[in-house]
Design a protein around this motif. Structure first.
Motif, PDB file in Angstrom:
ATOM      1  N   PRO A  46       0.813  -1.280  -0.056  1.00 27.59           N
ATOM      2  CA  PRO A  46      -0.061  -0.056  -0.106  1.00 27.59           C
ATOM      3  C   PRO A  46       0.777   1.237   0.020  1.00 27.59           C
ATOM      4  O   PRO A  46       0.306   2.499  -0.310  1.00 27.59           O
ATOM      5  CB  PRO A  46      -0.789  -0.149   1.278  1.00 27.59           C
ATOM      6  N   ASP A  47       2.141   1.375   0.305  1.00 27.97           N
ATOM      7  CA  ASP A  47       2.958   2.387   0.299  1.00 27.97           C
ATOM      8  C   ASP A  47       3.080   2.976  -1.092  1.00 27.97           C
ATOM      9  O   ASP A  47       3.699   3.975  -1.192  1.00 27.97           O
ATOM     10  CB  ASP A  47       4.300   1.854   0.794  1.00 27.97           C
ATOM     11  N   ILE A  48       2.602   2.175  -1.919  1.00 27.05           N
ATOM     12  CA  ILE A  48       2.792   2.683  -3.533  1.00 27.05           C
ATOM     13  C   ILE A  48       1.672   3.100  -4.234  1.00 27.05           C
ATOM     14  O   ILE A  48       1.724   3.501  -5.375  1.00 27.05           O
ATOM     15  CB  ILE A  48       3.647   1.749  -4.478  1.00 27.05           C
ATOM     16  N   ALA A  49       0.466   2.915  -3.489  1.00 27.79           N
ATOM     17  CA  ALA A  49      -0.673   3.187  -3.915  1.00 27.79           C
ATOM     18  C   ALA A  49      -1.014   4.582  -4.464  1.00 27.79           C
ATOM     19  O   ALA A  49      -1.487   4.734  -5.601  1.00 27.79           O
ATOM     20  CB  ALA A  49      -1.764   2.969  -2.913  1.00 27.79           C
ATOM     21  N   PHE A  50      -0.474   5.489  -3.685  1.00 28.25           N
ATOM     22  CA  PHE A  50      -0.674   6.919  -4.441  1.00 28.25           C
ATOM     23  C   PHE A  50       0.112   7.116  -5.875  1.00 28.25           C
ATOM     24  O   PHE A  50      -0.551   7.496  -6.498  1.00 28.25           O
ATOM     25  CB  PHE A  50      -0.457   7.932  -3.481  1.00 28.25           C
ATOM     26  N   ALA A  51       1.372   6.673  -5.703  1.00 23.59           N
ATOM     27  CA  ALA A  51       2.155   6.920  -6.851  1.00 23.59           C
ATOM     28  C   ALA A  51       1.550   6.067  -8.167  1.00 23.59           C
ATOM     29  O   ALA A  51       1.746   6.413  -9.072  1.00 23.59           O
ATOM     30  CB  ALA A  51       3.605   6.433  -6.481  1.00 23.59           C
ATOM     31  N   VAL A  52       1.079   5.073  -7.875  1.00 24.45           N
ATOM     32  CA  VAL A  52       0.754   4.252  -8.901  1.00 24.45           C
ATOM     33  C   VAL A  52      -0.728   4.658  -9.492  1.00 24.45           C
ATOM     34  O   VAL A  52      -0.868   4.847 -10.669  1.00 24.45           O
ATOM     35  CB  VAL A  52       0.235   2.774  -8.370  1.00 24.45           C
ATOM     36  N   GLY A  53      -1.256   5.224  -8.493  1.00 30.62           N
ATOM     37  CA  GLY A  53      -2.882   6.003  -9.011  1.00 30.62           C
ATOM     38  C   GLY A  53      -2.486   7.305  -9.863  1.00 30.62           C
ATOM     39  O   GLY A  53      -3.155   7.508 -10.979  1.00 30.62           O
ATOM     40  N   TYR A  54      -1.484   7.801  -9.283  1.00 32.86           N
ATOM     41  CA  TYR A  54      -0.830   9.092 -10.261  1.00 32.86           C
ATOM     42  C   TYR A  54      -0.382   8.927 -11.710  1.00 32.86           C
ATOM     43  O   TYR A  54      -0.922   9.577 -12.429  1.00 32.86           O
ATOM     44  CB  TYR A  54       0.150   9.667  -9.235  1.00 32.86           C
ATOM     45  N   VAL A  55       0.469   7.822 -11.700  1.00 35.45           N
ATOM     46  CA  VAL A  55       1.099   7.493 -12.980  1.00 35.45           C
ATOM     47  C   VAL A  55      -0.061   6.933 -14.077  1.00 35.45           C
ATOM     48  O   VAL A  55       0.087   6.745 -14.998  1.00 35.45           O
ATOM     49  CB  VAL A  55       2.536   6.547 -12.914  1.00 35.45           C
ATOM     50  N   SER A  56      -1.123   6.233 -13.482  1.00 38.73           N
ATOM     51  CA  SER A  56      -1.977   5.660 -14.064  1.00 38.73           C
ATOM     52  C   SER A  56      -3.052   6.567 -14.790  1.00 38.73           C
ATOM     53  O   SER A  56      -3.733   6.219 -15.580  1.00 38.73           O
ATOM     54  CB  SER A  56      -2.824   4.590 -13.028  1.00 38.73           C
ATOM     55  N   ARG A  57      -3.178   7.826 -14.082  1.00 32.02           N
ATOM     56  CA  ARG A  57      -3.755   9.100 -14.787  1.00 32.02           C
ATOM     57  C   ARG A  57      -3.320   9.142 -16.524  1.00 32.02           C
ATOM     58  O   ARG A  57      -4.068   9.713 -17.140  1.00 32.02           O
ATOM     59  CB  ARG A  57      -3.836  10.077 -14.201  1.00 32.02           C
ATOM     60  N   PHE A  58      -2.413   8.611 -16.745  1.00 35.64           N
ATOM     61  CA  PHE A  58      -1.793   8.994 -18.001  1.00 35.64           C
ATOM     62  C   PHE A  58      -1.567   7.988 -19.056  1.00 35.64           C
ATOM     63  O   PHE A  58      -0.884   7.962 -20.011  1.00 35.64           O
ATOM     64  CB  PHE A  58      -0.244   9.721 -17.940  1.00 35.64           C
ATOM     65  N   MET A  59      -2.364   6.835 -18.643  1.00 38.81           N
ATOM     66  CA  MET A  59      -2.126   5.573 -19.705  1.00 38.81           C
ATOM     67  C   MET A  59      -2.758   5.990 -20.944  1.00 38.81           C
ATOM     68  O   MET A  59      -2.200   5.094 -21.869  1.00 38.81           O
ATOM     69  CB  MET A  59      -3.042   4.627 -18.862  1.00 38.81           C
ATOM     70  N   GLU A  60      -3.701   6.968 -21.192  1.00 36.97           N
ATOM     71  CA  GLU A  60      -4.280   7.031 -22.446  1.00 36.97           C
ATOM     72  C   GLU A  60      -3.239   7.460 -23.441  1.00 36.97           C
ATOM     73  O   GLU A  60      -3.051   6.974 -24.586  1.00 36.97           O
ATOM     74  CB  GLU A  60      -5.388   8.043 -22.400  1.00 36.97           C
ATOM     75  N   ASP A  61      -2.225   8.474 -22.866  1.00 37.94           N
ATOM     76  CA  ASP A  61      -1.413   9.287 -23.907  1.00 37.94           C
ATOM     77  C   ASP A  61       0.039   9.557 -22.920  1.00 37.94           C
ATOM     78  O   ASP A  61       0.188  10.679 -22.905  1.00 37.94           O
ATOM     79  CB  ASP A  61      -1.908  10.483 -24.681  1.00 37.94           C
ATOM     80  N   PRO A  62       0.765   8.410 -22.943  1.00 37.27           N
ATOM     81  CA  PRO A  62       1.817   8.563 -21.874  1.00 37.27           C
ATOM     82  C   PRO A  62       3.136   9.375 -22.666  1.00 37.27           C
ATOM     83  O   PRO A  62       3.150   9.176 -23.729  1.00 37.27           O
ATOM     84  CB  PRO A  62       2.125   7.156 -21.563  1.00 37.27           C
ATOM     85  N   ARG A  63       3.783   9.980 -21.905  1.00 40.30           N
ATOM     86  CA  ARG A  63       4.865  10.840 -22.647  1.00 40.30           C
ATOM     87  C   ARG A  63       6.105  10.585 -21.688  1.00 40.30           C
ATOM     88  O   ARG A  63       6.152   9.808 -20.783  1.00 40.30           O
ATOM     89  CB  ARG A  63       4.435  12.291 -22.422  1.00 40.30           C
TER      90      ARG A  63
END
Length: 111
Positions: A46-63
């Motif tokens: 669970p220590d990575i939950a926020f970071a994973v949620g944050y990077v998952s916001r950009f799955m449509e068009d990752p840069r």
């Protein structure tokens, strides 16, 4: 990533990413595949939950900037692979879990 230098935190402090990024695109299939694996890992980390949620916001068009954050997260996981959270029950005492939340969604630009 097998030879990456482990990081002590899953994200940079005060990191601000946006969906409107204009830097070079990266392989979206690879990006999504890694995010999916990290989402599965959240069940035991669970220590990575926020970071994973944050990077998952950009799955449509990752840069490239989104990819750099993903790589840092993977370096953190590599450096903490043998760590975990344990909630021991001591004697007859009851387990008490306290949770805190950031009301401004960590300054999310796109929110």
């Amino acid at each position: 990533m097998a030879e990456c230098k482990p990081c002590m935190t899953p994200m940079e402090e005060r990191l601000k990413l946006t969906k409107a990024s204009t830097v070079t695109k990266v392989d979206a299939i690879l990006y999504r595949s890694i995010v999916d694996g990290l989402r599965y890992l959240i069940h035991t980390r669970p220590d990575i939950a926020f970071a994973v949620g944050y990077v998952s916001r950009f799955m449509e068009d990752p840069r490239e900037d989104h990819w750099a954050s993903m790589k840092r997260l993977l370096c953190y996981v590599k450096g903490t692979v043998d760590q975990g959270i344990v909630f021991p029950k001591i004697g007859g005492s009851r387990l008490q879990l306290t949770v805190f939340s950031n009301a401004d969604m960590a300054g999310d630009i796109d929110g």
